[in-house]
Motif scaffolding. Structure first.
Motif, PDB file in Angstrom:
ATOM      1  N   LEU A   1      85.929  22.311  52.010  1.00 10.36           N
ATOM      2  CA  LEU A   1      86.675  23.662  52.627  1.00 10.36           C
ATOM      3  C   LEU A   1      87.311  23.061  54.029  1.00 10.36           C
ATOM      4  O   LEU A   1      88.221  23.555  54.368  1.00 10.36           O
ATOM      5  CB  LEU A   1      85.430  24.605  52.866  1.00 10.36           C
ATOM      6  N   GLU A   2      86.962  22.132  54.724  1.00 10.29           N
ATOM      7  CA  GLU A   2      87.497  21.958  56.159  1.00 10.29           C
ATOM      8  C   GLU A   2      88.856  21.260  55.873  1.00 10.29           C
ATOM      9  O   GLU A   2      89.621  21.699  56.932  1.00 10.29           O
ATOM     10  CB  GLU A   2      86.510  20.692  56.807  1.00 10.29           C
ATOM     11  N   THR A   3      89.337  20.797  54.926  1.00  9.04           N
ATOM     12  CA  THR A   3      90.540  20.463  54.737  1.00  9.04           C
ATOM     13  C   THR A   3      91.483  21.175  53.732  1.00  9.04           C
ATOM     14  O   THR A   3      92.325  20.725  53.097  1.00  9.04           O
ATOM     15  CB  THR A   3      90.644  19.106  54.211  1.00  9.04           C
ATOM     16  N   THR A   4      91.149  22.625  53.705  1.00  7.86           N
ATOM     17  CA  THR A   4      91.629  23.629  52.900  1.00  7.86           C
ATOM     18  C   THR A   4      92.478  24.406  53.727  1.00  7.86           C
ATOM     19  O   THR A   4      91.699  24.940  54.935  1.00  7.86           O
ATOM     20  CB  THR A   4      91.032  24.430  51.650  1.00  7.86           C
TER      21      THR A   4
ATOM     22  N   LEU B   1      85.169  29.001  48.801  1.00  7.19           N
ATOM     23  CA  LEU B   1      83.665  28.892  49.103  1.00  7.19           C
ATOM     24  C   LEU B   1      82.755  29.430  48.132  1.00  7.19           C
ATOM     25  O   LEU B   1      81.801  28.875  47.887  1.00  7.19           O
ATOM     26  CB  LEU B   1      83.511  30.123  50.355  1.00  7.19           C
TER      27      LEU B   1
ATOM     28  N   PRO C   1      92.695  21.443  60.844  1.00  5.04           N
ATOM     29  CA  PRO C   1      91.470  21.198  60.689  1.00  5.04           C
ATOM     30  C   PRO C   1      91.058  20.315  61.808  1.00  5.04           C
ATOM     31  O   PRO C   1      92.087  19.482  62.374  1.00  5.04           O
ATOM     32  CB  PRO C   1      91.631  20.185  59.382  1.00  5.04           C
TER      33      PRO C   1
ATOM     34  N   ASP D   1      93.218  27.301  55.785  1.00  4.47           N
ATOM     35  CA  ASP D   1      92.572  28.830  56.186  1.00  4.47           C
ATOM     36  C   ASP D   1      91.004  28.294  55.369  1.00  4.47           C
ATOM     37  O   ASP D   1      90.441  29.579  55.016  1.00  4.47           O
ATOM     38  CB  ASP D   1      93.019  29.881  55.442  1.00  4.47           C
ATOM     39  N   GLU D   2      90.563  27.211  55.401  1.00  9.02           N
ATOM     40  CA  GLU D   2      89.366  26.935  54.897  1.00  9.02           C
ATOM     41  C   GLU D   2      89.052  27.577  53.381  1.00  9.02           C
ATOM     42  O   GLU D   2      87.893  27.915  52.900  1.00  9.02           O
ATOM     43  CB  GLU D   2      88.140  27.301  55.467  1.00  9.02           C
TER      44      GLU D   2
ATOM     45  N   TYR E   1      93.956  17.318  51.716  1.00 12.07           N
ATOM     46  CA  TYR E   1      94.492  18.746  52.128  1.00 12.07           C
ATOM     47  C   TYR E   1      95.127  19.790  50.882  1.00 12.07           C
ATOM     48  O   TYR E   1      95.111  19.016  49.756  1.00 12.07           O
ATOM     49  CB  TYR E   1      95.705  18.566  53.055  1.00 12.07           C
TER      50      TYR E   1
END
Lengths: 480, 141
Positions: free
Chosen positions: A166-169, A153, A364, A171-172, A324
């Protein structure tokens, strides 16, 4: 070397019976081919050693890429009860949150054409790699604290990428509970210079083409199709993570006698999860994890900029997006069903990927119907796999799968067998351009130093832990 | 003559070092670590060497060796300071004092061979044979 008797459970699993001080038995995911390779190193003994640690639940596990590490085997998975269980810095590894990130593009082979050479050179020149490389991002003390607390972030807010990444990481891209007060001045110092660097050894950046699709539905949902150009990045928390692990390992060894835990190997030094030292380590480890996510986020952004510039494409034309990002050296507090009861456990994955199935809340939103992508890089020659996690992973492996091919040959052996050979030329003949800052790295990382990634992945697929979605063939590889 | 040899280890570097005395063994081990990392052939003169005195403690002899190697590795990984000579002054079962001579790492001059990232406890041993002391250490690379 290893004299421990293993019993075959089924085609893909071996049982390591509980003996001596082992609290639980071990299970190794291996077919007969991989079983034979186990006999050449000490990894079986290491699976048994982990089973000695207090609070271990069910089994000491090893994925099919298992090989001889230090302390825990590489490819090891072990879950510990929060009450009476331990956390071990050696069970996480030095490179906290070492992991892989797969970037998809709108490009096909034809779009790159004869520009692959130039593109590889540009990536090699502009993405810092190699021993002691320092990054383009210079962190002030205040910024560094934010990196350690906010992970990916922080990177997005600083202009490296978008919120969609972040959506596809996993734990964001941020692990909660990070406390920069728990890490040493040395760790902070080492971290200042290295954000946005690939590192050395087995870390890499690879241009790959999707060669084969096994699961059309999952591939479509992950945004993968045959002939597509993708980028795989493998890196971690650099010197900062190493220093955190080293500091806590020293501390836990120093206090080992007080905890009264009998260790078969000092590298397994640990603290009870429910102790001040255990909590401090987890807060420090989270800082390392966040640094690594920020690092891979910055690396992705640098890669995107190089591709756009070298190929004269707009961001829309390139269409780079994060498929991812997985972490494969970590300890996490996760909830599992143990004989009908939901229980929070501290799962150590040392060279193992998290593999959560369809419907799990940590997957996700856009992958909810199929499950989490599991990224498996192979050696420089043979390419990588994308798998999708299945329900069985929750029942058998604490939601975990393998993380790579796994070495079979020591670095000294690899140097010996590659004597007088030009590894870059051999790979070029196979259609893979390789650039490395050290020739030694290339020789240590020769394809035959690794297990066949096809065999490793097949064990995961056949055992139903994570199934094959796509195979990617390398076109160019940048090594440290 | 080399005072150490490489042993096989699948993922990392494992060495066996020898020394006439325990002090020699500690000195030879730290120099072996630097020899693995940096190509110093053709360079025998140190220009304007710095000196440092280091005191390291440990729970026992083995732990002292690992803590000593850790500190020495940090000098390089954290401060880019290369050890070129090590003279152990005092060694007990739980502490060591050494005098180090070295210089600041210079990218143009010193060729890095391998990045040693950490010193591990795994498979660690220190033994005395009839004529010498031997240690086995695994480095994470």
């Amino acid at each position: 070397m290893s004299e421990i008797k293993l019993e075959r459970i089924d085609d893909n699993r071996l049982l390591l019976p509980q003996t001596g001080g082992m609290m639980v038995p071990g299970i190794i995911y291996a077919n007969e081919k991989i079983h034979q390779l186990l006999k050449n190193d000490e990894s079986t003994k290491q699976v048994a050693n982990v089973a000695h640690l207090p609070g271990i639940v069910s089994y000491s596990l090893a994925m099919p890429d298992v090989h001889w590490g230090y302390g825990f085997p590489i490819g090891g998975v072990a879950a510990f009860d929060l009450e009476g269980g331990i956390v071990s810095p050696g069970g996480v590894g030095y490179d906290i949150n070492c992991g892989c990130r797969l970037l998809a593009t709108n490009l096909t082979l034809a779009d790159i054409g004869d520009r692959l050479d130039n593109l590889t050179t540009a990536l090699y020149q502009q993405i810092p790699s190699g021993v002691g490389s320092t990054g383009a991002v210079k962190l002030s003390g205040k910024d560094q604290k934010k990196v350690l607390e906010d992970g990916a972030l922080w990177a997005v807010k600083a202009g490296f990428g978008t919120m969609a990444d972040l959506e596809t990481t996993e734990d964001e891209g941020v692990m909660t509970g990070a406390d920069p007060e728990q890490i040493s001045a040395r760790a902070l110092e080492r971290g200042k210079q290295q954000l946005g660097t690939l590192g050395s050894g087995n870390h890499f950046l690879e241009i790959e083409v999707v060669e084969e699709i096994f699961d059309e539905k999952a591939a479509r949902i992950f945004g993968l199709h045959k002939g597509q150009i993708n980028i795989m990045i493998h890196s971690g928390s650099r010197g900062l993570g190493y220093q955190i692990c080293d500091d806590y390992l020293a501390l836990m060894v120093k206090h080992a006698q007080k905890t009264g835990i009998d260790l078969p190997d000092r590298q397994l030094a640990c603290s009870y999860i429910d102790s001040q030292r255990g909590r401090n380590y987890l807060a420090a480890m989270a800082c390392g994890a966040n640094y690594a996510w920020a690092n891979r986020q910055v690396l992705m952004h640098l890669t995107q900029a190089v591709l756009e510039k070298s190929l004269h494409l707009s961001p829309r034309e390139l269409g780079m997006r994060l498929v991812y990002d997985v972490c494969h050296n970590i300890a996490k507090i996760e909830t599992f069903n143990l004989q009908g009861k939901m229980k929070k456990l501290c799962v150590h994955r040392k060279g193992a990927t998290r593999a959560f199935p369809a419907g799990h809340s940590a997957v996700p939103v856009k992958y909810q119907s199929v499950g989490q992508p599991v990224l498996i890089p192979g050696d420089m020659g043979s390419g990588s796999y994308v798998l999708v996690a299945q329900q069985k992973a929750m029942q058998e492996t604490f939601g975990s799968a393998c993380h790579g091919a796994g070495r079979v040959m020591s670095r000294t052996q690899a140097i010996k067998v590659s004597q007088g050979r030009s590894i870059s030329r051999e790979l070029a003949n196979q259609g893979v351009i390789v650039m490395a800052s050290s020739k030694g790295t290339l020789r240590e990382e020769i394809p035959e130093a690794y297990k066949n990634v096809d065999d490793v992945v097949q064990v995961m697929h056949d055992s139903g832990i994570a199934t094959k979605v796509a195979k990617l063939k390398p076109l160019a590889c940048i090594k440290g | 003559m080399k005072k150490y040899k490489l042993l096989d280890h699948t993922a990392d570097i494992r060495i066996e070092v020898s020394g006439k005395t325990r002090k020699d063994l500690f000195g030879n081990t730290v120099m072996a670590m630097f020899d693995l990392m940096i190509d110093m052939s053709g360079e025998d003169k140190i220009k304007g060497p710095d000196e440092k005195t280091l005191k390291v403690t440990g729970a026992d002899l083995e732990d002292t060796l690992i803590n000593f190697l850790r500190e020495a590795l940090y000098l390089f990984n954290g401060q880019r300071w290369l050890i070129r000579h090590c003279e152990p002054l005092e060694l007990t079962g739980k502490s060591i004092i050494v005098r180090l001579k070295g210089e600041q790492y210079n990218r143009q001059k010193n060729i890095l061979k391998t990045e040693i990232k950490a010193v591990t406890y795994h498979g660690l041993s220190i033994n005395k044979s009839s004529k010498s002391w031997r240690a086995k250490v695994v480095f994470d690379v």
